[in-house]
Design a protein around this motif. Structure first.
Motif, PDB file in Angstrom:
ATOM      1  N   SER A  15     -71.328  57.139  74.387  1.00 26.58           N
ATOM      2  CA  SER A  15     -69.990  56.948  74.964  1.00 26.58           C
ATOM      3  C   SER A  15     -69.946  55.843  76.012  1.00 26.58           C
ATOM      4  CB  SER A  15     -69.486  58.266  75.562  1.00 26.58           C
ATOM      5  OG  SER A  15     -70.328  58.685  76.609  1.00 26.58           O
ATOM      6  N   GLU A 146     -71.675  62.862  66.261  1.00 24.06           N
ATOM      7  CA  GLU A 146     -71.375  62.032  67.418  1.00 24.06           C
ATOM      8  C   GLU A 146     -71.404  60.550  67.053  1.00 24.06           C
ATOM      9  OE1 GLU A 146     -70.227  63.168  70.379  1.00 24.06           O
ATOM     10  OE2 GLU A 146     -70.241  65.096  69.342  1.00 24.06           O
ATOM     11  N   LYS A 149     -68.296  59.000  65.387  1.00 27.34           N
ATOM     12  CA  LYS A 149     -67.174  58.642  66.247  1.00 27.34           C
ATOM     13  C   LYS A 149     -67.167  57.150  66.593  1.00 27.34           C
ATOM     14  CE  LYS A 149     -67.085  63.262  68.286  1.00 27.34           C
ATOM     15  NZ  LYS A 149     -67.337  64.064  69.496  1.00 27.34           N
TER      16      LYS A 149
END
Length: 151
Positions: A15, A146, A149
């Motif tokens: 992220s 994850e 994404k």
């Protein structure tokens, strides 16, 4: 080593808004290799569905000549067709195996889905015979959820 303890770090690595996708994946490979003692080669392959080939993406570990793998060939190529996890406890007992190195004793490959399409996979080799358990599969499925994404 507890996989649940690794999950927040996976999310954190993926992220980071100032890091390019390729670098995030490379950092993730390094993190997994550093965090799990029997993850000796960690990398991603991405599918070219028109050519029916997999192409090596970011990875950490020994150099490999296997930068392009046809669908159906080896463990990775079989996962490209089956869309299912493939755990190989002992690579010497596997008929359709592409040997990367004599040090590789086992392998796990988990497909990476984006919007229901298998766009690639995470591939992990180990220098240990039969180290992978269902916990590895569930953790790597989480990792790929994850990673998806990013696409």
């Amino acid at each position: 080593m507890n996989f649940d303890e690794l999950k927040p770090k996976v999310v954190q690595l993926l992220s980071q808004s100032t890091v390019e996708r390729e670098d995030k994946l490379k950092n993730l490979c390094q993190f997994l290799s550093d965090s799990v003692s029997y993850y000796n080669w960690v990398g991603f392959y991405f599918a070219n569905h028109e050519a029916r080939t997999l192409h090596l993406g970011p990875y950490v570990g020994a150099e490999t000549d296997h930068t392009v793998i046809p669908f159906g060939k080896g463990i990775c190529g079989q996962v490209a067709e089956s869309n299912s996890n493939f755990v190989v406890p002992d690579v010497s007992a596997q008929d359709n195996y592409i040997a990367c190195s004599f040090t590789v004793k086992s392998e796990i490959v988990v497909p990476l889905f984006v919007n229901g399409v298998n766009i690639g996979q995470i591939d992990i080799d180990s220098h240990v015979i039969d180290p992978f358990t269902e916990k590895d599969e569930r953790f790597l499925e989480y990792v790929n959820q994850e990673v998806a994404k990013l696409f």
